[in-house]
Write a protein that holds these residues in place. Structure first.
Motif, PDB file in Angstrom:
ATOM      1  N   CYS A 444     -50.050  -0.021 -47.687  1.00  0.00           N
ATOM      2  CA  CYS A 444     -49.170   0.464 -46.561  1.00  0.00           C
ATOM      3  C   CYS A 444     -49.554   1.920 -46.366  1.00  0.00           C
ATOM      4  O   CYS A 444     -49.603   2.653 -47.432  1.00  0.00           O
ATOM      5  N   ASN A 446     -47.680   4.132 -45.338  1.00  0.00           N
ATOM      6  CA  ASN A 446     -46.252   4.848 -45.352  1.00  0.00           C
ATOM      7  C   ASN A 446     -45.459   4.401 -46.624  1.00  0.00           C
ATOM      8  O   ASN A 446     -44.682   5.159 -47.028  1.00  0.00           O
ATOM      9  N   CYS A 447     -45.913   3.314 -47.070  1.00  0.00           N
ATOM     10  CA  CYS A 447     -45.177   2.934 -48.476  1.00  0.00           C
ATOM     11  C   CYS A 447     -46.047   2.659 -49.646  1.00  0.00           C
ATOM     12  O   CYS A 447     -47.122   2.507 -49.455  1.00  0.00           O
ATOM     13  N   CYS A 462     -46.598  -4.674 -43.733  1.00  0.00           N
ATOM     14  CA  CYS A 462     -45.960  -4.017 -44.805  1.00  0.00           C
ATOM     15  C   CYS A 462     -44.153  -4.534 -44.460  1.00  0.00           C
ATOM     16  O   CYS A 462     -43.666  -4.645 -43.493  1.00  0.00           O
ATOM     17  N   CYS A 465     -41.689  -1.315 -44.265  1.00  0.00           N
ATOM     18  CA  CYS A 465     -41.493  -0.441 -42.927  1.00  0.00           C
ATOM     19  C   CYS A 465     -41.977  -1.206 -41.711  1.00  0.00           C
ATOM     20  O   CYS A 465     -41.697  -0.765 -40.640  1.00  0.00           O
ATOM     21  N   HIS A 467     -45.068  -1.621 -40.743  1.00  0.00           N
ATOM     22  CA  HIS A 467     -46.242  -1.389 -40.531  1.00  0.00           C
ATOM     23  C   HIS A 467     -47.115  -2.533 -40.312  1.00  0.00           C
ATOM     24  O   HIS A 467     -47.414  -3.464 -41.063  1.00  0.00           O
TER      25      HIS A 467
END
Ligand SMILES: Nc1ncnc2c1ncn2[C@@H]1O[C@H](COP(=O)(O)OP(=O)(O)OP(=O)(O)O)[C@@H](O)[C@H]1O
Ligand SMILES: [Zn+2]
Length: 744
Positions: A444, A446-447, A462, A465, A467
């Motif tokens: 991901c 973002n993570c 994900c 989050c 995504h």
């Protein structure tokens, strides 16, 4: 009301506002306005107006204050509820305004109840009586006042016919009260025949429900023992005495079976409370809790904050469920707070489970809670037989996950016309996708987490989050085609394998992320209960609480999945979950069994499940916790610092840890010096360390873990830490979790 009437003139109201602030704001009460604590008011806040609730009233103290704009027409929050909200805020360290928001938002968010207009006959004859007009008048029920649309539909005429009858003076509009939010349950509608054990247990609960005293009771009973039927008797008793009942459930939106059972016992469905209700519906149930019209509310954890008029009994069903912990916003555990609310209300609280949490078990053992046990299944039904399949000897073929003995058992069960369940607690197709050529892993953006392939949705997702990206055909790193490889199983992949093995079986894969939402899942759960499927493949969604009378075989694909995740409750959780899943088998006429695929059949959790020696498991697990001074023998708090710059986040977390370790005068606690072994009475501060999921939604995360002796005032310690540490900014946030359930 025990509070004194407010002086009419020039008094000051301390108003709590539903924003992330702990203190109340002071407003002048305009003359002529009568206010009492608990009243909803409208107040100016900066440039806007908001609602708030009067928390206290004091004499005017001079100085210029803004005025309250108006008193709002909502039932006031009862004093016991206000005390409860204060208590929850103090315990969780959440701003009081946010706790108020949980309790009051639903009342206000939907706006004013729309006025409903119905029609009734005036008795005057219409000037002209056409066939359509005659039908409309004939369709008018004598004691109800239907709306124009309803009447037109019932009579099969167009709305203009109704309009004409109104113009003629034959019908007149009348204002109706708001729609009823709850039906009235009947305590004696259909009593169940209880077994001797059930009757004894019910008697104890009934007695507790009569006492009007704080009384927590653990109702422990093996899966299928009829805990629901038993606590229904306490519900009936409370209803007969005019009290209100709150039934908390972990997955209320999915429990249509529960609703049906309740209706069978009490004649009507209970009022429900969960996040999928419309705001209007929520507002109605809220009001019905306040005026007592809703006598039984079955709800998710937030139902705990409803303004009950006379709450006399709380049931926490499946009390061990982690879903009772709210992990965002106000971080609280609904089971624990239910006990607190019961103390505030001086009423009984029943915690029901087949596998109670260590905490609740220990409270029962020490006599703080009453303790009732149901040792056997209802109607002489046998407990399922549990067996391990040792994967070291009976591994599945390469790229497959169902071992030969399990395949054999599934086939035989199908031949016998019986239903099976394959359980794997992992959504999607595969938890990891990588490129066989260059080793690139899909993660991901973002993570710090792998993207999970969802083949059904043709996406990589994900789970932290949300995504979503398309699964490409070529590797984005090395550009080669057809090198991407799915690693490990999720339920979608398992369903694919099962369909190949048992092509003739009617197969259903159930997962919370399939399109169709709750409605579809409810329908599917019902279809399983009705034996419309031979083989069900699912995550924990199917594992809990449901009654599937035709299910006789449960296959657990990976019994080890939760054992090694570093969570202090890993053993307990796995024990509870596997027992729940196995407990779905053999609830009908035929006996059931569960086969657990494992690499470590000698692990204490598996040994306990296989031998059925629960007492030993509880004793060992409790001893381990005691030795390590983990809950309930000590207290924990998790502190997560998050921010978009990794370095700044870490620096902040370090400063916070230093502040936590500063010696405090007369604080009532002592902190172990950093790096030294904590003494018996010391609070220890561990970390900061990068969180196991180091980044979520683009924010870096560092964790502190605070470990305190049971008697220590961990809240005071945390408050001091927060007071002396660096101040949070728009970007750098501190999140405090008292008694954490998650360590990610
Ligand atoms: N006294 C009774 N009369 C008729 N049916 C009963 C009675 N007791 C239990 N049952 C039936 O037995 C089944 C299991 O009961 P119930 O769901 O209450 O068990 P439970 O203890 O809550 O199980 P679990 O922990 O697995 O959810 C249900 O179908 C229920 O209707
Ligand atoms: Zn993510």
């Amino acid at each position: 009301m025990d509070e004194a009437r407010a002086p009419a003139k020039h008094a000051v109201a301390d108003v709590l506002i539903p924003v992330a602030v702990d203190q109340t704001y002071s407003y002048a009460i305009p003359s002529g306005l009568q206010l009492e604590p608990g009243d909803f008011v409208e107040v100016p806040l900066g440039a806007r107006k908001t609602f708030g609730v009067v928390w206290g009233i004091s004499p005017a103290a001079g100085g210029k204050l803004k005025s309250i704009e108006a008193r709002l027409d909502f039932p006031p929050l009862p004093s016991k509820l206000r005390e409860f909200l204060d208590w929850v805020a103090a315990w969780t360290l959440a701003p009081r305004g946010m706790v108020l928001r949980m309790a009051a938002h639903a009342a206000v968010e939907a706006g004013a109840e729309p006025v409903r207009i119905g029609l009734r006959a005036t008795g005057a004859a219409p000037k002209r009586l056409t066939e359509a007009r005659r039908r409309a008048l004939a369709a008018l029920p004598p004691d109800l006042a239907p709306s124009k649309a309803e009447l037109a539909r019932q009579a099969g005429v167009s709305p203009s016919v109704i309009d004409a009858l109104i113009d003629d003076g034959a019908l007149e509009p009348v204002a109706l009260g708001p729609e009823r939010a709850a039906e009235i349950p009947c305590p004696d509608f259909c009593r169940a025949e209880l077994s001797d054990d059930q009757a004894k247990a019910a008697e104890i609960l009934r007695a507790a429900a009569c006492e009007n005293l704080f009384k927590p009771i653990l109702l422990e009973g093996v899966t299928g023992s009829g805990k629901t039927e038993v606590y229904f008797e306490a519900v009936a008793e409370t209803l007969a005495r005019g009290g209100q009942v709150l039934i908390l459930m972990p997955e209320i939106a999915l429990t249509s079976q529960f609703r049906d059972r309740f209706a069978k016992r009490f004649g009507v469905a209970p009022a429900e409370w969960h996040s999928e209700l419309t705001p209007r519906r929520r507002a109605r149930v809220w009001r019905a809790a306040a005026d007592g019209a809703a006598q039984v509310i079955a709800g998710a954890r937030s139902a705990l904050f409803l303004p009950f008029k006379t709450l006399r009994l709380i049931i926490v069903d499946e009390e061990h469920e982690a879903a009772y912990k709210q992990e965002e916003g106000v971080i609280y555990h609904a089971r624990d707070m239910a006990v607190v609310r019961a103390r505030q209300e001086q009423c009984a609280v029943v915690l029901a489970s087949a596998t109670p949490s260590i905490e609740t078990r220990e409270n029962a053992r020490q006599g703080r809670y009453g303790y009732i046990r149901l040792e056997s299944r209802y109607a002489g039904r046998q407990m399922p037989v549990l067996k391990a399949i040792d994967l070291r000897q009976h591994g599945a073929a390469r790229g497959k996950w169902i071992s030969p003995p399990l395949v054999e058992a599934l086939k035989r069960n199908l031949e016998q016309g019986e239903q099976s369940l394959l359980f794997l607690n992992r959504r999607g197709y595969a938890p990891l996708t990588l490129c066989r050529a260059c080793g690139h892993k899909f993660e991901c953006p973002n993570c710090s987490a792998s993207l999970v392939e969802h083949r059904f949705r043709r996406a990589l997702v994900c789970h932290h989050c949300g995504h979503v990206e398309r699964r490409p055909d070529i590797c984005p790193a090395c550009g080669q085609a057809e090198t991407l490889s799915a690693c490990g199983p999720g339920v979608e992949r398992l369903a694919e394998e099962a369909a190949e093995l048992l092509p003739e079986a009617r197969l259903l894969m159930l997962s919370s992320d399939m399109p169709g939402g709750t409605e579809r899942m409810r329908a599917e759960l019902q279809a399983i209960a009705d034996h419309k499927f031979d083989l069900v493949i699912g995550t924990q969604l199917v594992a809990k609480g449901h009654n599937f009378p035709y299910l006789t075989l449960v296959g657990v694909v990976d019994a080890d999945i939760g054992l090694s995740n570093g969570d202090p409750r890993a053993a307990e959780r796995t024990f509870q979950l596997l027992n729940q899943v196995a407990g779905r088998a053999g609830r009908g006429e035929k006996p059931g069994r569960a086969l657990l695929q494992t690499w470590q059949p000698e692990h204490p959790v598996l040994r306990a499940l296989l031998s059925g020696d629960f007492e030993r498991f509880y004793a060992e697990e409790t001893a381990t916790r005691r030795l390590a001074r983990l809950p309930p023998f000590g207290r924990l708090a998790g502190v997560v610092v998050s921010g978009s710059d990794r370095n700044a986040t870490e620096v902040f977390a370090r400063a916070l840890a230093r502040a936590a370790c500063l010696p405090a005068e007369n604080a009532g606690w002592s902190v172990a010096p950093p790096g030294e072994l904590p003494g018996e009475a010391d609070i220890a501060v561990y970390g900061p360390a990068e969180a196991p999921i180091a980044m979520v939604r683009g924010k870096y995360r560092f964790r502190l873990l605070i470990k305190a002796p049971r008697k220590a005032n961990i809240q005071a310690f945390l408050r001091a830490m927060r007071g002396r540490g660096p101040k949070p900014t728009k970007d750098l946030k501190i999140s405090i979790d008292v008694d954490p359930q998650s360590f990610l």
